[in-house]
Design an enzyme around this catalytic site. Structure first.
Site, PDB file in Angstrom:
ATOM      1  N   SER A 134       0.865  -1.175   0.000  1.00 19.79           N
ATOM      2  CA  SER A 134       0.000   0.000   0.000  1.00 19.79           C
ATOM      3  C   SER A 134       0.899   1.221   0.000  1.00 19.79           C
ATOM      4  O   SER A 134       2.066   1.130   0.392  1.00 19.79           O
ATOM      5  CB  SER A 134      -0.865   0.003   1.268  1.00 19.79           C
ATOM      6  OG  SER A 134      -1.517   1.237   1.449  1.00 19.79           O
ATOM      7  N   TYR A 147      -2.150  -1.240  11.172  1.00 22.16           N
ATOM      8  CA  TYR A 147      -2.230  -1.512   9.731  1.00 22.16           C
ATOM      9  C   TYR A 147      -0.946  -1.068   9.031  1.00 22.16           C
ATOM     10  O   TYR A 147      -0.348  -1.833   8.260  1.00 22.16           O
ATOM     11  CB  TYR A 147      -3.430  -0.784   9.131  1.00 22.16           C
ATOM     12  CG  TYR A 147      -3.423  -0.793   7.620  1.00 22.16           C
ATOM     13  CD1 TYR A 147      -3.719  -1.952   6.912  1.00 22.16           C
ATOM     14  CD2 TYR A 147      -3.106   0.361   6.894  1.00 22.16           C
ATOM     15  CE1 TYR A 147      -3.704  -1.972   5.518  1.00 22.16           C
ATOM     16  CE2 TYR A 147      -3.088   0.350   5.511  1.00 22.16           C
ATOM     17  CZ  TYR A 147      -3.386  -0.809   4.831  1.00 22.16           C
ATOM     18  OH  TYR A 147      -3.353  -0.831   3.464  1.00 22.16           O
TER      19      TYR A 147
END
Length: 277
Positions: A134, A147
């Site tokens: 990401s 995360y």
């Protein structure tokens, strides 16, 4: 056995994984789409993707999945580690059990599956491991510590693996999605509210969850196909790039992170989600 190249894609039941599986089918691969629930793979099966039940937190499940693919095709040429989710909440609030699960799914599952696939790639002296991280593996956002920790970790592991695997003809590629129109934002917002609503960080949680669900934000996000296209480019390139950053906001935010001092970047991210200051 097959002479066609074989790809294994995790998290294939929706979003990026689904789009990637269809892209690889279009490129002529034999594609196995893995998910915990194979009932969610029916649409893919109708398009030629072979459904595969797999839980990336269960070693036996991953072993049996890899064994099945190799038994049926004799090879695994591409592994796309896409399975993952966003567990948001203040670092103080998220229970250790949930923090460990976040790492189990996003990091240890991907690494363990890679360990199981690598011997088959080494035997053929070719293959591509694609790790979907990401832009969140390079930047940080409020209430996303666990995360982001998983995505930063997978970025580092990918860099080390790239150097280790290269002498065996194996490429390791990182895909860094920006904002993508999938179920991810809603799931992350749900986790955030479950962890931090009603506590010391409730005002921050309300602001960030509202930003995640914002219709204006969702409209600006890119379709999953842009990530699938990046994977397609990577696996068909003679010499793929080590990283492909694409999707809404990815390149500008990564550039700003390199340029801005930490506190300036903090302030910008806080403003972007309407965080109370």
């Amino acid at each position: 056995m097959t002479t066609a190249k074989t790809a294994l894609v995790t998290g294939a039941s929706s979003g990026i994984g689904e789009a990637t599986a269809l892209k690889l089918i279009a490129l002529g691969y034999t594609v196995y789409g893995a998910a915990r629930r194979t009932d969610r793979l029916r649409k893919l099966a109708e398009r030629g993707v072979r459904p595969l039940a797999m839980d990336v937190t269960d070693d036996d499940s991953m072993r049996s999945g890899v064994d099945l693919v190799v038994a049926e095709t004799g090879r695994i040429d591409v592994l796309v580690n896409n399975a993952g989710y966003g567990s948001y909440g203040a670092l103080e609030d998220v229970p250790q059990e949930e923090a460990r699960r976040q790492f189990d799914v996003n990091v240890f599952g991907a690494v363990r599956l890679t360990q199981l696939v690598l011997p088959h790639m080494r035997a053929r002296r070719s293959g591509t491991v694609v790790n979907v991280t990401s832009m969140g593996g390079k930047i940080h956002t409020p209430l996303g510590g666990w995360y982001h920790g998983t995505k930063f970790a997978l970025e580092a592991l990918s860099d080390c693996l790239r150097m280790e695997a290269r002498p065996f003809g194996i490429d390791v590629v990182v895909i860094e999605p920006g904002g993508i129109r999938t179920e991810w934002s809603g799931i992350a917002a749900d986790h955030l509210e479950k962890s931090s609503a009603g506590g010391a960080y409730s005002r921050q949680a309300e602001a960030v969850a509202a930003s995640m669900r914002s219709e204006a934000m969702v409209k600006r996000m890119s379709p999953p196909s842009v990530i699938a296209d990046a994977v397609g480019k990577a696996v068909t390139a003679r010499r793929p790039r080590t990283r492909y950053a694409t999707g809404f906001g990815a390149r500008p935010l990564l550039a700003l992170r390199r340029l801005l001092p930490d506190r300036a970047f903090d302030a910008m991210m806080a403003r972007s989600v309407g965080l109370p200051r």
